[in-house]
Scaffold this active site. Sequence first.
Site, PDB file in Angstrom:
ATOM      1  N   HIS A   1      11.069  38.688 -26.848  1.00  0.00           N
ATOM      2  CA  HIS A   1       9.942  39.338 -27.524  1.00  0.00           C
ATOM      3  C   HIS A   1      10.190  40.834 -27.662  1.00  0.00           C
ATOM      4  O   HIS A   1      11.029  41.403 -26.978  1.00  0.00           O
ATOM      5  CB  HIS A   1       8.603  39.093 -26.813  1.00  0.00           C
ATOM      6  CG  HIS A   1       8.542  39.600 -25.399  1.00  0.00           C
ATOM      7  ND1 HIS A   1       8.942  38.855 -24.320  1.00  0.00           N
ATOM      8  CD2 HIS A   1       8.121  40.786 -24.884  1.00  0.00           C
ATOM      9  CE1 HIS A   1       8.767  39.550 -23.203  1.00  0.00           C
ATOM     10  NE2 HIS A   1       8.278  40.729 -23.519  1.00  0.00           N
TER      11      HIS A   1
ATOM     12  N   HIS B   1       8.798  47.925 -25.121  1.00  0.00           N
ATOM     13  CA  HIS B   1      10.054  47.367 -24.603  1.00  0.00           C
ATOM     14  C   HIS B   1      10.496  46.193 -25.453  1.00  0.00           C
ATOM     15  O   HIS B   1       9.725  45.659 -26.250  1.00  0.00           O
ATOM     16  CB  HIS B   1       9.930  46.961 -23.132  1.00  0.00           C
ATOM     17  CG  HIS B   1       8.987  45.822 -22.851  1.00  0.00           C
ATOM     18  ND1 HIS B   1       7.654  46.016 -22.547  1.00  0.00           N
ATOM     19  CD2 HIS B   1       9.170  44.478 -22.826  1.00  0.00           C
ATOM     20  CE1 HIS B   1       7.077  44.842 -22.333  1.00  0.00           C
ATOM     21  NE2 HIS B   1       7.962  43.888 -22.500  1.00  0.00           N
TER      22      HIS B   1
ATOM     23  N   GLU C   1      13.672  44.649 -20.938  1.00  0.00           N
ATOM     24  CA  GLU C   1      13.236  43.627 -19.983  1.00  0.00           C
ATOM     25  C   GLU C   1      14.226  42.470 -20.078  1.00  0.00           C
ATOM     26  O   GLU C   1      14.599  42.056 -21.179  1.00  0.00           O
ATOM     27  CB  GLU C   1      11.822  43.149 -20.351  1.00  0.00           C
ATOM     28  CG  GLU C   1      11.275  42.063 -19.436  1.00  0.00           C
ATOM     29  CD  GLU C   1       9.869  41.608 -19.827  1.00  0.00           C
ATOM     30  OE1 GLU C   1       9.454  41.810 -20.978  1.00  0.00           O
ATOM     31  OE2 GLU C   1       9.179  41.049 -18.951  1.00  0.00           O
TER      32      GLU C   1
HETATM   33 CO    CO Z   1       7.670  41.863 -21.926  1.00  0.00          CO
END
Ligand code: CO
Length: 134
Positions: free
Chosen positions: A7, A79, A130
Amino acid sequence: MIGKLNHVAIAVPDLAAATALYRDTLGAKVSAPVPQPAHGVTVVFVELPNTKVELLHPMGEKSPIAGFLEKNPSGGIHHICYEVEDILAARDKLKASGARVLGDGEPKIGAHDKPVLFLHPKDFYGTLVELEQA
Ligand code: CO
């Protein structure tokens, strides 16, 4: 080592307006707001054919998103999340290469109930990364 883009997370100052933009203007499939008190955010998931966008809005005073929005009042990419098969192996390889893992370096259970780590943005061209064990 990294696999799919899981994502892209975007911090937004107005969750309803951002949801409407993605749903009505961009024509995307969006979820209802999902409160995640453990992470200090409310999230709207935007489902795309090949990945997700997550619209993040601060929840509570200690939210990690609140400080970001203070510096970026109109919102911004917070992020990006890449999938890895083995998060501990990924962490050890990154640390050996000199990349900084945020926090105590131990994976935490993330927003999708899977182990995650965050990598220092200064080591990745200004992007908070991440890693999620998929
Ligand atoms: Co995330």
